[in-house]
Design a protein around this motif. Structure first.
Motif, short mmCIF file in Angstrom:
data_model
loop_
_atom_site.label_atom_id
_atom_site.label_comp_id
_atom_site.label_asym_id
_atom_site.label_seq_id
_atom_site.Cartn_x
_atom_site.Cartn_y
_atom_site.Cartn_z
N LYS A 180 25.13 7.22 -0.29
CA LYS A 180 24.89 6.40 0.90
C LYS A 180 23.40 5.98 0.40
O LYS A 180 22.79 6.35 -0.92
CB LYS A 180 24.49 7.24 2.25
CG LYS A 180 23.27 8.02 1.92
CD LYS A 180 23.07 8.58 3.47
CE LYS A 180 22.54 7.77 4.63
NZ LYS A 180 21.07 7.38 4.34
N PHE A 194 25.27 12.00 1.37
CA PHE A 194 25.12 12.37 3.08
C PHE A 194 25.04 13.87 2.94
O PHE A 194 24.52 14.49 3.85
CB PHE A 194 26.52 12.07 3.50
CG PHE A 194 26.56 10.84 4.01
CD1 PHE A 194 25.84 10.45 5.26
CD2 PHE A 194 27.27 9.48 3.44
CE1 PHE A 194 25.91 9.13 5.75
CE2 PHE A 194 27.09 8.35 3.98
CZ PHE A 194 26.45 8.14 5.10
N MET A 295 22.73 5.29 11.76
CA MET A 295 23.67 5.31 10.58
C MET A 295 24.99 4.81 11.18
O MET A 295 25.86 4.16 10.49
CB MET A 295 23.73 6.37 9.91
CG MET A 295 22.48 6.62 8.99
SD MET A 295 22.57 8.18 8.18
CE MET A 295 22.44 9.52 9.28
N GLU A 305 27.38 3.15 8.51
CA GLU A 305 27.49 4.09 7.44
C GLU A 305 28.35 5.22 8.03
O GLU A 305 29.08 5.80 7.30
CB GLU A 305 26.12 4.45 6.99
CG GLU A 305 25.43 3.43 6.26
CD GLU A 305 24.03 3.73 5.83
OE1 GLU A 305 23.44 3.18 5.18
OE2 GLU A 305 23.56 4.90 6.43
N VAL A 390 32.10 9.58 7.24
CA VAL A 390 31.57 8.47 6.49
C VAL A 390 32.43 7.28 6.48
O VAL A 390 33.73 7.31 6.02
CB VAL A 390 31.22 9.11 5.23
CG1 VAL A 390 30.54 7.97 4.34
CG2 VAL A 390 30.15 10.34 5.40
N GLU A 392 33.08 5.15 3.86
CA GLU A 392 32.76 5.43 2.43
C GLU A 392 32.85 3.90 1.62
O GLU A 392 32.01 3.63 0.74
CB GLU A 392 34.02 6.31 1.69
CG GLU A 392 33.81 7.75 2.10
CD GLU A 392 34.48 8.60 1.26
OE1 GLU A 392 34.29 8.70 0.15
OE2 GLU A 392 35.30 9.29 2.06
N LYS A 394 31.72 1.04 2.79
CA LYS A 394 30.51 0.40 3.08
C LYS A 394 29.38 1.16 2.44
O LYS A 394 28.63 0.43 1.92
CB LYS A 394 30.51 0.49 4.74
CG LYS A 394 28.96 -0.05 5.11
CD LYS A 394 29.03 -1.54 5.14
CE LYS A 394 27.73 -2.27 5.79
NZ LYS A 394 26.60 -1.74 5.66
N THR A 395 29.53 2.44 2.44
CA THR A 395 28.19 3.08 1.89
C THR A 395 28.29 2.94 0.41
O THR A 395 27.17 2.82 -0.10
CB THR A 395 28.32 4.43 2.30
OG1 THR A 395 29.41 5.18 1.98
CG2 THR A 395 27.98 4.55 3.77
N LYS A 396 29.50 2.95 -0.31
CA LYS A 396 29.52 2.90 -1.74
C LYS A 396 29.10 1.31 -1.85
O LYS A 396 28.12 1.11 -2.98
CB LYS A 396 30.89 3.05 -2.33
CG LYS A 396 31.10 3.03 -3.72
CD LYS A 396 32.44 3.44 -3.93
CE LYS A 396 32.70 3.44 -5.50
NZ LYS A 396 32.71 2.27 -6.15
N ASP A 398 27.03 -0.52 -0.40
CA ASP A 398 25.59 -0.91 -0.15
C ASP A 398 24.57 -0.14 -1.19
O ASP A 398 23.98 -0.55 -1.81
CB ASP A 398 25.17 -0.10 1.13
CG ASP A 398 25.59 -0.97 2.37
OD1 ASP A 398 26.19 -2.09 2.26
OD2 ASP A 398 25.58 -0.53 3.51
#
Length: 475
Positions: A180, A194, A295, A305, A390, A392, A394-396, A398
């Motif tokens: 994240k 996370f 988040m 996230e 998560v 994942e 989206k967080t990857k 970003d």
């Protein structure tokens, strides 16, 4: 009807009532809220345990008739079981230094004890002051009950906190390796996992639990035996020693008498200290829940996230909207507890000379804070923490697009060169990795290694890589 009398005069008491004239007079001058003593059955139960222990002690030192003592013990045991809770409705807001609380207990036990001995209510054989309250004062009984009740409540809270720690630890392990983007001042910062985020949450909660445990280590020091102001006047020879033997055996082996009874009666700062720790726990929890809200915000225009469990519809007008109801519940609990702590602060500060006359408000407010957390934490665990997932993709995305990845490049080529790379990538709407490759600053293989978001979550891996790039370092 039966007749009862006091220093003011006489009064007829309905036969179905176990309480007497003191309670009859106290009810109308304290009826200001819907929060009555029977809202806290743990207080009634503890008061009954104390009265039972006092009766046993007085009987064993031959100050109280054996039959009267046995009847008081039986009546107190029935009170412990909740038999009279429907008649114990003095208001938790009452003046007179909590005398209404002590006397409603004394009167009910006395009337029931007489009923056991004679078949009818009244004070023929057992009087609420002479026998049930023998060697006692409201001023040492109620504060001692407060200590026992708050101890048990805090132990229950500690158990709930331990479960929360386990849930956070389990979730951290589940989120191992899930990347994240960290944020400072709500803006993009370095990448993290996370697992790291939730390990911080777990440690913060653990610290509050340890503080609670330490606060309880010497908590069960009581003022019983001090009577009205700490001198012990009114007790019979041998009573205090015998009472504490019985309390240790029947209630809790950690119970002991206050080292200085005058201090114990004058000062209630222990409750302020414990309330402060409870407030710390609530505020740390609130911060965590704010984070979960952030988040989990979105799903399209927020951080997006985390995916929080759906527990209820979020709008009466916007179909499909979902709100972070459980984290918001915990935030509201924290807000109430902060207010409660202010009340406790004022109650402690307003102690007068030999007695703090706000005992019942101290206890009520502290119990409210503890009980809010005891009930709220399991809801947070089962309806939020356990079901967190998560996002994942989206967080990857970003993490890979963050210009903060140039931090590793800065370690080789300095801040100014890293800033140029970052600004160029923003201008061209590229990732820093793409810009570094296309501009010839790094080969594709070098860029893949140096701008790997996971690399920046582990300082040891980063140090190893910097060593491999040592020949390129031009600072």
């Amino acid at each position: 009807m039966r007749q009862d009398s006091d220093l003011i005069g006489s009064m007829e008491i309905p036969d179905d009532l176990y309480y007497g004239i003191h309670t009859m007079r106290a009810l109308p001058v304290g009826d200001v809220s819907s929060v009555k003593l029977n809202h806290y059955p743990e207080i009634i139960k503890t008061m009954a345990k104390i009265k039972k222990a006092c009766a046993k002690a007085n009987e064993q030192i031959h100050a109280l008739d054996a039959k009267a003592a046995a009847a008081i013990v039986q009546a107190a045991e029935e009170m412990e079981q909740g038999k009279f809770n429907d008649q114990i409705f003095v208001d938790m807001y009452n003046g007179g230094g909590a005398i209404a609380i002590n006397m409603v207990v004394n009167e009910i036990i006395a009337n029931r004890a007489n009923e056991i001995l004679t078949g009818h209510k009244g004070y023929d054989k057992v009087h609420p002051n002479t026998h049930v309250n023998m060697c006692q004062s409201t001023n040492d009984v109620v504060p001692s009950a407060m200590k026992i009740v708050s101890y048990e409540a805090a132990k229950g809270l500690i158990s709930a906190v331990k479960e929360l720690e386990k849930a956070l630890e389990k979730k951290a392990a589940e989120f191992k390796g899930k990347i994240k983007l960290g944020r400072t001042c709500l803006n993009d910062a370095l990448p993290m996992t996370f697992e790291q985020e939730f390990s911080g949450y777990q440690k913060g909660i653990e610290r509050q639990r340890v503080r609670l445990e330490k606060a309880l280590e010497d908590w069960l020091s009581l003022t019983l035996g001090g009577t009205a102001i700490g001198t012990g006047v009114g007790t019979m020879p041998g009573y205090t020693e015998k009472l504490y033997e019985i309390l240790k055996q029947d209630v809790n082996p950690l119970i002991r008498q206050e080292a200085n009874l005058f201090d114990g009666m004058q000062n209630a700062d222990s409750y302020l200290y414990l309330s402060g720790i409870v407030k710390c726990l609530a505020v740390v929890l609130s911060k965590i829940c704010y984070d979960l809200k952030l988040m989990g915000s979105g799903p399209f225009a927020g951080f997006g996230e985390l995916i929080l469990p759906t527990v209820q519809a979020g709008s009466s007008i916007m179909p499909g909207k979902v709100n972070p109801a459980v984290p918001e519940l915990m935030v509201q609990i924290a807000q109430q507890i902060c207010g409660n702590d202010t009340t406790i602060t004022m109650a402690v500060e307003k102690g007068e000379l030999e007695l703090n006359i706000a005992d019942q408000i101290l206890l009520k407010t502290l119990l409210d804070s503890i009980n809010l957390l005891r009930r709220g934490i399991p809801i947070l665990i089962h309806h939020c923490i356990n079901g967190l997932k998560v996002n994942e993709e989206k967080t990857k995305h970003d993490a890979e697009r963050s210009t903060a990845l140039v931090t590793s490049y800065s370690m080789l080529h300095g801040y100014k060169q890293a800033l140029k790379l970052a600004l160029e990538s923003i201008e061209k709407n590229q990732t820093v990795k793409e810009t570094a490759i296309k501009s010839g600053r790094l080969t594709e293989e070098e860029a893949e290694k140096l701008f790997d978001p996971l690399l920046l979550t582990d300082v040891n891996l980063l140090h190893d890589l910097i060593q491999k790039f040592k020949s390129q370092r031009d600072i």
